[in-house]
Design a protein around this motif. Structure first.
Motif, mmCIF file in Angstrom:
data_model
loop_
_atom_site.group_PDB
_atom_site.id
_atom_site.type_symbol
_atom_site.label_atom_id
_atom_site.label_comp_id
_atom_site.label_asym_id
_atom_site.label_seq_id
_atom_site.Cartn_x
_atom_site.Cartn_y
_atom_site.Cartn_z
ATOM 1 N N ALA A 21 0.806 -1.216 0.000
ATOM 2 C CA ALA A 21 0.000 0.000 0.000
ATOM 3 C C ALA A 21 0.842 1.271 0.000
ATOM 4 N N VAL A 22 1.906 1.292 0.786
ATOM 5 C CA VAL A 22 2.741 2.499 0.857
ATOM 6 C C VAL A 22 3.410 2.773 -0.492
ATOM 7 N N PHE A 23 3.879 1.725 -1.147
ATOM 8 C CA PHE A 23 4.500 1.922 -2.460
ATOM 9 C C PHE A 23 3.474 2.412 -3.479
ATOM 10 N N ALA A 24 2.282 1.826 -3.455
ATOM 11 C CA ALA A 24 1.240 2.261 -4.374
ATOM 12 C C ALA A 24 0.893 3.731 -4.158
ATOM 13 N N GLU A 25 0.820 4.146 -2.893
ATOM 14 C CA GLU A 25 0.519 5.541 -2.591
ATOM 15 C C GLU A 25 1.691 6.447 -2.970
ATOM 16 N N THR A 26 2.910 5.940 -2.840
ATOM 17 C CA THR A 26 4.087 6.713 -3.262
ATOM 18 C C THR A 26 4.025 6.990 -4.756
ATOM 19 N N VAL A 27 3.660 5.991 -5.530
ATOM 20 C CA VAL A 27 3.520 6.160 -6.983
ATOM 21 C C VAL A 27 2.401 7.140 -7.297
ATOM 22 N N ARG A 28 1.278 6.976 -6.621
ATOM 23 C CA ARG A 28 0.121 7.834 -6.887
ATOM 24 C C ARG A 28 0.444 9.298 -6.622
ATOM 25 N N GLU A 29 1.079 9.574 -5.490
ATOM 26 C CA GLU A 29 1.438 10.961 -5.170
ATOM 27 C C GLU A 29 2.598 11.446 -6.045
ATOM 28 N N GLY A 30 3.517 10.537 -6.358
ATOM 29 C CA GLY A 30 4.664 10.921 -7.174
ATOM 30 C C GLY A 30 4.294 11.299 -8.587
ATOM 31 N N VAL A 31 3.240 10.689 -9.132
ATOM 32 C CA VAL A 31 2.791 11.019 -10.483
ATOM 33 C C VAL A 31 2.426 12.488 -10.582
ATOM 34 N N ARG A 32 1.782 12.996 -9.569
ATOM 35 C CA ARG A 32 1.330 14.386 -9.605
ATOM 36 C C ARG A 32 2.367 15.334 -9.022
ATOM 37 N N GLY A 33 2.952 14.983 -7.909
ATOM 38 C CA GLY A 33 3.805 15.938 -7.195
ATOM 39 C C GLY A 33 5.295 15.721 -7.318
ATOM 40 N N PHE A 35 9.128 14.245 -6.822
ATOM 41 C CA PHE A 35 9.990 13.714 -5.774
ATOM 42 C C PHE A 35 9.504 14.084 -4.376
ATOM 43 N N ARG A 36 9.156 15.335 -4.159
ATOM 44 C CA ARG A 36 8.788 15.776 -2.813
ATOM 45 C C ARG A 36 7.551 15.055 -2.290
ATOM 46 N N SER A 37 6.544 14.895 -3.135
ATOM 47 C CA SER A 37 5.331 14.210 -2.703
ATOM 48 C C SER A 37 5.592 12.736 -2.447
ATOM 49 N N ALA A 38 6.374 12.115 -3.338
ATOM 50 C CA ALA A 38 6.706 10.697 -3.157
ATOM 51 C C ALA A 38 7.505 10.498 -1.872
ATOM 52 N N LEU A 39 8.453 11.394 -1.631
ATOM 53 C CA LEU A 39 9.266 11.305 -0.412
ATOM 54 C C LEU A 39 8.416 11.528 0.829
ATOM 55 N N ALA A 40 7.440 12.416 0.744
ATOM 56 C CA ALA A 40 6.580 12.702 1.897
ATOM 57 C C ALA A 40 5.804 11.456 2.317
ATOM 58 N N VAL A 41 5.322 10.677 1.341
ATOM 59 C CA VAL A 41 4.609 9.445 1.675
ATOM 60 C C VAL A 41 5.538 8.478 2.394
ATOM 61 N N GLN A 42 6.742 8.319 1.870
ATOM 62 C CA GLN A 42 7.702 7.389 2.456
ATOM 63 C C GLN A 42 8.104 7.819 3.872
ATOM 64 N N VAL A 43 8.386 9.093 4.033
ATOM 65 C CA VAL A 43 8.774 9.590 5.359
ATOM 66 C C VAL A 43 7.606 9.469 6.339
ATOM 67 N N GLY A 44 6.395 9.752 5.858
ATOM 68 C CA GLY A 44 5.225 9.619 6.719
ATOM 69 C C GLY A 44 5.049 8.194 7.204
ATOM 70 N N SER A 45 5.323 7.233 6.327
ATOM 71 C CA SER A 45 5.175 5.833 6.730
ATOM 72 C C SER A 45 6.168 5.454 7.821
ATOM 73 N N LEU A 46 7.308 6.151 7.872
ATOM 74 C CA LEU A 46 8.302 5.860 8.904
ATOM 75 C C LEU A 46 7.804 6.249 10.295
ATOM 76 N N VAL A 47 6.884 7.215 10.357
ATOM 77 C CA VAL A 47 6.324 7.593 11.656
ATOM 78 C C VAL A 47 5.592 6.406 12.263
ATOM 79 N N ASP A 106 -0.172 19.760 -0.678
ATOM 80 C CA ASP A 106 0.065 18.464 -1.317
ATOM 81 C C ASP A 106 1.050 17.637 -0.502
ATOM 82 N N THR A 107 2.093 18.282 -0.020
ATOM 83 C CA THR A 107 3.099 17.573 0.756
ATOM 84 C C THR A 107 2.523 17.072 2.072
ATOM 85 N N ARG A 108 1.717 17.904 2.715
ATOM 86 C CA ARG A 108 1.079 17.487 3.971
ATOM 87 C C ARG A 108 0.125 16.324 3.741
ATOM 88 N N ARG A 109 -0.615 16.368 2.619
ATOM 89 C CA ARG A 109 -1.538 15.279 2.317
ATOM 90 C C ARG A 109 -0.778 13.978 2.098
#
Length: 227
Positions: A21-33, A35-47, A106-109
């Motif tokens: 799921a995290v990878f799928a969401e990384t791709v989904r956010e990365g398509v639009r936003g 590197f920063r959006s993709a990285l935000a998903v990954q960093v958020g998952s680390l929390v 977008d980054t916060r989302r």
């Protein structure tokens, strides 16, 4: 001590690189936003990962394995996956800008999505509960706070490296993606979220099988982060 650190680092890499799921969401956010959006998903998952890691390594994970606590976590995670599936499929039918969408909102989302996917993943509960009680497998018979801290540091270090690597790959692959391929990617992500939600429902229903002898009960699936 050094061996413990590198063992934790390898486990962290395997744990984070598993598709889900995290990878799928990384791709989904990365398509639009990008590197920063993709990285935000990954960093958020680390929390979420760090939260379960601390609880698991402290031994609290054994308590969290109780069905009474796993069930609401699993239900919340399944509901969120279903919402992401619907949202991704709906977004595929709308016009949106690829790149240039790296606003703070977008980054916060993206960051929030990563946190929620990790926190509401019941597999993380079982993973860290088991790992916290299995330090002897890496040569530590009587783990101390130093051992736990070192293991946590190794795991998180490799996790941070993977965050950057994964976001960079997603950014490069989808940087010049057109609207047509972006829509297709969103629909594929929607299908992936739906399949993951159905898998979660199946896992939630398995413990409901009652009355069967221990030898006939369904064994718990192999745990992974599902990234």
């Amino acid at each position: 001590m050094l061996a413990l650190f590198f063992t934790a680092a390898v486990l962290g890499l395997i744990f984070n690189a598993a598709p889900g799921a995290v990878f799928a969401e990384t791709v989904r956010e990365g398509v639009r936003g990008g590197f920063r959006s993709a990285l935000a998903v990954q960093v958020g998952s680390l929390v979420g990962d760090a939260t379960w890691a601390i609880l698991g390594l402290a031994g609290v994970g054994l308590l969290l394995q109780m069905q009474a606590l796993q069930l609401p976590i699993g239900i919340a995670g399944t509901a969120y996956l279903l919402w992401l599936s619907w949202d991704s499929w709906s977004a595929a039918s709308q016009e949106f800008v690829i790149e240039g969408a790296n606003s703070h909102a977008d980054t916060r989302r993206a960051l929030r999505s990563g946190v929620l996917l990790s926190i509401t993943n019941p597999q993380n509960v079982a993973y860290w509960a088991a790992l916290g009680s299995a330090m002897g497998a890496v040569g530590v018979a009587e783990p101390t706070l130093t051992h736990y801290s070192l293991f946590f540091a190794g795991f998180m270090a490799s996790s941070l490296v993977w965050c950057v690597v994964c976001a960079s790959i997603v950014d490069r692959v989808f940087r010049n993606t057109g609207q047509r391929w972006a829509r297709l990617t969103y629909r594929l992500c929607a299908i992936a979220f739906l399949l993951l939600a159905l898998s979660s429902i199946k896992n939630l229903l398995q413990p409901a099988i009652a009355g069967a002898p221990p030898s006939e009960q369904v064994q718990a699936p192999e745990v992974s982060r599902g990234n």
